[in-house]
Design an enzyme around this catalytic site. Structure first.
Site, PDB file in Angstrom:
ATOM      1  CD  GLU A  50      -2.608  -1.096   2.661  1.00 38.28           C
ATOM      2  OE1 GLU A  50      -3.533  -0.268   2.796  1.00 38.28           O
ATOM      3  OE2 GLU A  50      -2.263  -1.881   3.558  1.00 38.28           O
ATOM      4  NE  ARG A  80       2.553  -8.908  11.122  1.00 44.30           N
ATOM      5  CZ  ARG A  80       1.666  -7.920  10.970  1.00 44.30           C
ATOM      6  NH1 ARG A  80       0.380  -8.150  11.134  1.00 44.30           N
ATOM      7  NH2 ARG A  80       2.062  -6.717  10.620  1.00 44.30           N
ATOM      8  CE  LYS A  93       2.665   0.320   5.488  1.00 43.02           C
ATOM      9  NZ  LYS A  93       2.215   0.217   4.080  1.00 43.02           N
TER      10      LYS A  93
END
Length: 572
Positions: free
Chosen positions: A43, A270, A280
């Site tokens: 993103e 992850r 983020k």
């Protein structure tokens, strides 16, 4: 169909990650025409961090390893948070890690017309409807994992009304949040993601690529599987939090697939790294509130921050290879493992040179005044081809203040009154018994020593042994510099698991700025961006982006040894 040729030996195949094994098996079976195509899907709403690097190494690495392609596709479905700055930064980070996508750069916005057409088709087939409820009302009527949801009062709108409302949503006739388009699936499903998920919402912020062409934007769950299909992706690799989303991914893809080809979603764990955060949102908070000096602050877990600090791409990739890919959730990896990979790589490539961080002057009384000679210093003992460089030696030098003690304990093998040490690459010196000079406050300002003229390399006394060897810099030739010494960003191992405001857990000593560092001329002459130095006996350093020939600034990439873990264990 192209024939798949496995180039792995039996021994190498045993070392494949479970994701790679799935890919190998699919290729052997000839699925999707024997093609392999992955994608990395960032993103553009922030900078990439070390967790993204793990995904990058898998997406691009698997395609590279097994003769496929990896597309870079920006998930630009939320213009409120997106910026071209992030697009450029993401490109730079991936290239720096050593990967390239060639002509295969795509954007979710490339597929907005096809996604919109699919939404219209689903409305016409009675598989989607416009809902006028607020986000809070929709969340409340979705139920819980153990109780079914309540159907929306707008669920049974006619096809004609839904088409009209959705088209008007895209024309901008309604306010943001006034209406959404939802898939009509199953409000009683045990999978919460199947309880009529939102497909589109109204956003009137101009898009960085499409401007004001669209007023409705697809949600991730609707956009990414379909975009995978439009692109020809065969293996959609993501992290474990998307496991519950996979049935919905397949549900939407089924509207497009005829069975001859379909992308396959595969999930791995992850990367969670100690003493930092990977959210983020939280990283953006640190940047926006000025708690760090930007996304590329060397304390940040961002790829750009690590690059600025002096980490190498090879060290990061080696670290990721070592930790591997599994399905074990919430695996917390010690940052010490990353730092070990960095030390290992820098040890092989960094140029050795001399710098004194906390200097005290040494005057060698029996060395001729005004005389300068040069000594040859090895650039890197790990690399036979690295060569040597010349370093000036003179009557006055600087050594580290901590390398001298006026009243030392036993087994102190550095400089003290009446005690000898070797100056690395040069002579043996002995501190005079009365050689300590202090100011009015009792601070040591000078040390007076004598040297053994025969103790330099090549002289008769060169083989004479002393127990201590010190680094040094000629005072007459030293260049002033600033050192920025970085440490862990947070004081606790897992900030995300702690109660309260994560910002209260920041390490106040994560940055120390040291002025008046003395570096040898060779360092100053070669202080270009990207250069890697080992300041002998101190640590690994690299010139900061702010550094100029007249204002040298070095970032400490990492210390020579991991003292943090020892300190933490001692305090437990």
């Amino acid at each position: 169909m192209a024939e798949f040729k496995n180039t792995e030996t039996p021994e190498e195949s045993k070392g494949l990650s479970f994701v790679e094994q799935i890919i190998v098996d699919d290729l052997k079976e000839g699925k999707n025409g024997g093609r392999l195509q992955t994608r990395f899907l960032p993103e553009p709403n922030g900078y990439l961090h070390i967790g993204h690097a793990k995904a990058i190494c898998m997406d691009f690495g698997a395609a590279e390893k097994f003769g496929g392609k990896c597309f870079l596709r920006f998930d630009d479905t939320n213009p409120i948070k997106e910026d071209t700055e992030y697009v450029d930064a993401i490109r730079e980070d991936i290239h720096w890690l050593g990967f390239d996508w060639g002509e295969n750069e795509r954007y979710a916005s490339d597929y907005f017309p096809q996604l919109y057409d699919l939404a219209i088709r689903m409305i016409k087939e009675g598989k989607a409807y416009v809902d006028d409820q607020t986000s809070e009302e929709i969340a409340a009527q979705k139920g819980t994992p153990t109780t079914p949801g309540t159907p929306s009062p707008y669920r049974d709108r006619s096809v004609e009304e839904n088409l009209d409302l959705f088209e008007r949503m895209n024309k901008g006739e309604f306010d943001e949040g006034a209406r959404v388009l939802r898939a009509k699936i199953d409000m009683a499903s045990s999978n919460m993601h199947f309880r009529d998920p939102i497909m589109y919402r109204i956003i009137k912020t101009p898009h960085h690529r499409t401007g004001t062409d669209w007023k409705v934007y697809p949600m991730y769950d609707f956009a990414h599987g379909q975009s995978d299909f439009f692109e020809g992706v065969t293996h959609s690799i993501c992290t474990l939090e998307f496991v519950p989303h996979r049935p919905l991914y397949d549900y939407f893809v089924d509207f497009l697939s005829d069975g001859s080809y379909r992308p396959r979603q595969i999930e791995f764990n992850r990367l969670n790294l100690t003493y930092t955060v990977m959210s983020k949102r939280k990283l953006l908070q640190l940047v926006k509130e000025g708690l760090v000096a930007g996304w590329d602050d060397p304390r940040m877990p961002t790829i750009s921050g690590m690059r600025r600090r002096g980490f190498t791409a090879r060290a990061i990739r080696n670290f990721i290879d070592r930790i591997g890919y599994t399905k074990i959730e919430e695996a917390m990896i010690s940052v010490s493992l990353l730092e070990h990979a960095v030390r290992e790589d820098l040890n092989a490539i960094a140029t050795r040179a001399m710098a004194v961080v906390n200097p005290v002057k040494v005057i060698i009384d029996n060395y001729p005044e005004g005389q300068t000679e040069t000594v040859e210093m090895e650039n890197n003992p790990e690399d036979p081809e690295a060569g040597t460089h010349s370093m000036p030696f003179s009557r006055e030098i600087f050594i580290e203040r901590d390398d001298f003690m006026e009243n030392p304990p036993k087994k102190f093998f550095r400089l003290a009154p009446g005690q000898e040490v070797r100056l690395k690459g040069a002579y043996i010196i002995r501190c005079n018994e009365d050689g300590v000079v202090k100011d009015a406050d009792g601070n040591i300002t000078e040390l007076h020593c004598t040297y053994d003229p025969d103790s330099r390399s090549g002289m008769p006394g060169a083989s004479r042994k002393v127990k201590g060897t010190l680094h040094w810099v000629s005072a007459a030739h030293a260049v002033d510099a600033t050192a920025r010494v970085y440490d862990r960003l947070f004081n606790v191992e897992n900030p995300s698991a702690e109660e309260g405001d994560f910002r209260d857990l920041l390490n106040p000593d994560s940055l120390k700025v040291i002025e008046g560092v003395k570096v040898e001329p060779f360092i100053a002459e070669n202080a270009r961006r990207g250069e890697k130095f080992q300041f002998q006996r101190i640590g690994y350093f690299t010139p900061d982006y702010d550094s100029t020939p007249g204002n040298l600034i070095f970032n400490r990439t990492i210390a020579l040894k991991d003292s943090w873990e020892k300190v933490q264990k001692k305090n437990v």
